[in-house]
Write an enzyme that holds these catalytic residues in place. Sequence first.
Site, PDB file in Angstrom:
ATOM      1  N   LYS A   1       0.824  -1.227   0.000  1.00 29.06           N
ATOM      2  CA  LYS A   1       0.000   0.000   0.000  1.00 29.06           C
ATOM      3  C   LYS A   1       0.849   1.263   0.000  1.00 29.06           C
ATOM      4  CE  LYS A   1      -2.111  -1.403   3.746  1.00 29.06           C
ATOM      5  NZ  LYS A   1      -1.769  -2.830   3.811  1.00 29.06           N
TER       6      LYS A   1
ATOM      7  N   GLN B   1      -2.980  -2.552   7.465  1.00 32.06           N
ATOM      8  CA  GLN B   1      -3.309  -3.989   7.494  1.00 32.06           C
ATOM      9  C   GLN B   1      -4.164  -4.338   6.261  1.00 32.06           C
ATOM     10  OE1 GLN B   1      -3.973  -2.270  10.806  1.00 32.06           O
ATOM     11  NE2 GLN B   1      -1.801  -2.591  11.043  1.00 32.06           N
TER      12      GLN B   1
HETATM   13  P1  IMP Z   1      -1.780  -6.716  16.133  1.00 30.79           P
HETATM   14  O1  IMP Z   1      -2.374  -5.776  15.153  1.00 30.79           O
HETATM   15  O2  IMP Z   1      -0.353  -6.378  16.506  1.00 30.79           O
HETATM   16  O3  IMP Z   1      -2.652  -6.929  17.346  1.00 30.79           O
HETATM   17  O4  IMP Z   1      -1.684  -8.162  15.427  1.00 30.79           O
HETATM   18  C1  IMP Z   1      -2.835  -8.903  15.084  1.00 30.79           C
HETATM   19  C2  IMP Z   1      -2.635  -9.623  13.750  1.00 30.79           C
HETATM   20  O5  IMP Z   1      -2.557  -8.672  12.705  1.00 30.79           O
HETATM   21  C3  IMP Z   1      -1.358 -10.452  13.664  1.00 30.79           C
HETATM   22  O6  IMP Z   1      -1.605 -11.577  12.851  1.00 30.79           O
HETATM   23  C4  IMP Z   1      -0.400  -9.507  12.956  1.00 30.79           C
HETATM   24  O7  IMP Z   1       0.634 -10.204  12.302  1.00 30.79           O
HETATM   25  C5  IMP Z   1      -1.338  -8.845  11.983  1.00 30.79           C
HETATM   26  N1  IMP Z   1      -0.858  -7.515  11.561  1.00 30.79           N
HETATM   27  C6  IMP Z   1      -0.878  -6.372  12.271  1.00 30.79           C
HETATM   28  N2  IMP Z   1      -0.367  -5.357  11.557  1.00 30.79           N
HETATM   29  C7  IMP Z   1      -0.057  -5.859  10.351  1.00 30.79           C
HETATM   30  C8  IMP Z   1       0.474  -5.279   9.153  1.00 30.79           C
HETATM   31  O8  IMP Z   1       0.729  -4.082   9.034  1.00 30.79           O
HETATM   32  N3  IMP Z   1       0.650  -6.141   8.111  1.00 30.79           N
HETATM   33  C9  IMP Z   1       0.327  -7.452   8.185  1.00 30.79           C
HETATM   34  N4  IMP Z   1      -0.165  -8.027   9.278  1.00 30.79           N
HETATM   35  C10 IMP Z   1      -0.370  -7.251  10.348  1.00 30.79           C
END
Ligand code: IMP
Length: 429
Positions: free
Chosen positions: A17, A225
């Site tokens: 992105k 994300q």
């Molecule tokens: P959190 O957002 O750190 O709570 O992670 C929750 C889930 O989202 C996990 O599987 C992370 O690897 C995924 N995740 C969070 N941020 C990203 C990103 O920017 N890219 C890809 N995966 C993400």
Amino acid sequence: MGRNVIVLGSQWGDEGKGKVVDLLTDRAHCVVRYQGGHNAGHTLVIDGKRTVLHLIPSGILREGVFCLIGNGVVVSPQALLQEMETLESNGVAVRQQLKISGACPLVLPYHKSMDIAREEKLGTKAIGTTRRGIAPAYEDKVARRAIKLMDLTRPEIFLEKLRDNLDYYNFLLTGYYQQPALDFGQVADEVLGDAQHIVPLIADIPALLNTFREEGKNILFEGAQGNALDVDQGAYPYVTSSNTTAGGAATGTGFGPLYFDEVMGITKAYTTRVGSGPMPTELLGEEGQLLAQRGNEFGSTTGRPRRCGWFDAPALRRAVYVNSMSSICLTKLDVLDAFDTIYLCTSYQLDGQALDAIPADSEMLARCQPVYEALPGWKTSTVGIAKYENLPENTRRYIERIEQIIQVPIDLISTGPDRKETIQRRNIF
Ligand code: IMP
């Protein structure tokens, strides 16, 4: 009339992105982040120079473009300041371009401690979070105990809230998770120290956006994300804690839903995922390794290796209607240059039934078997190709087959990390 465009990831994040937002920003007056926090990692390569952004919108490298952080974003003062300083040391006028909503909940050191403690306790059931404290910060927002950026303008209120929150979190950390407590004075000093640099950036983001809209300016809303990680629409619980989908752009900024003109889904030409949770097209053998190696598939925030697999059309079909996607940008196409045959997952089989869209439930998703269609590879480099006609015939066939399956035009194709390595079939602004 200006155009208001949402650009978001249509898979599990990491679709590329950052590059696309930076590219489209040449026609945008401002770029707005609306959810997530410094868990995101948006990589930009300009004239060979690589910049990774976590919190600051990917428009910041374009002089004069306003960058806004909406109320849906959780902000770590420490991470923000660090990012600002890195950009400033590279000559970017961050403080002139950046404005932040005072309503952003803060991500503070105890959120990070909680995120780590929880993941450790979950053991094999861990979500695989980025360990940045994102989920605990969103929990505080919903529980109405968050410390918001605005609170930093009134130190006595900030200190009172911090005292209450630390009492609560230290009780959990020491009593339930057997982890060390955090020191009130140390956290307070650290946050108030960072605050003086950030408070001047607070602005009324909904009002500002409304002014830009009335002035006919182009506005770009930058998702973080991806669709499948949405807390409501993704395969729960292996998701992040915010609304990554297009609806989040309205609630996360205060920009009314009827004002949006277009939603572009950034889609990798194959699939990757970091963290735990089911991924039907995952390739555990050599082909997966080849994708990872050719695509340099390591997390830009955590450095973790990404899981790789073939293109997943059921995941994209659902993303198309959940987000009302009107346009697709296909990225990292060149990664597929090395394959003799390329497989495309067109549907899933679940309990003897065909499923054409991904279920939003991880238990169901874990039982889905991908159904593949084989397409011939092109076995020649597509790196840097900037005209659609110059792509090999089999590459065009692959692109057009995806368009046919999802019924949304692929308007942009990225053939390398640099701005110039792009095919523009239609400009969405
Ligand atoms: P959190 O957002 O750190 O709570 O992670 C929750 C889930 O989202 C996990 O599987 C992370 O690897 C995924 N995740 C969070 N941020 C990203 C990103 O920017 N890219 C890809 N995966 C993400």
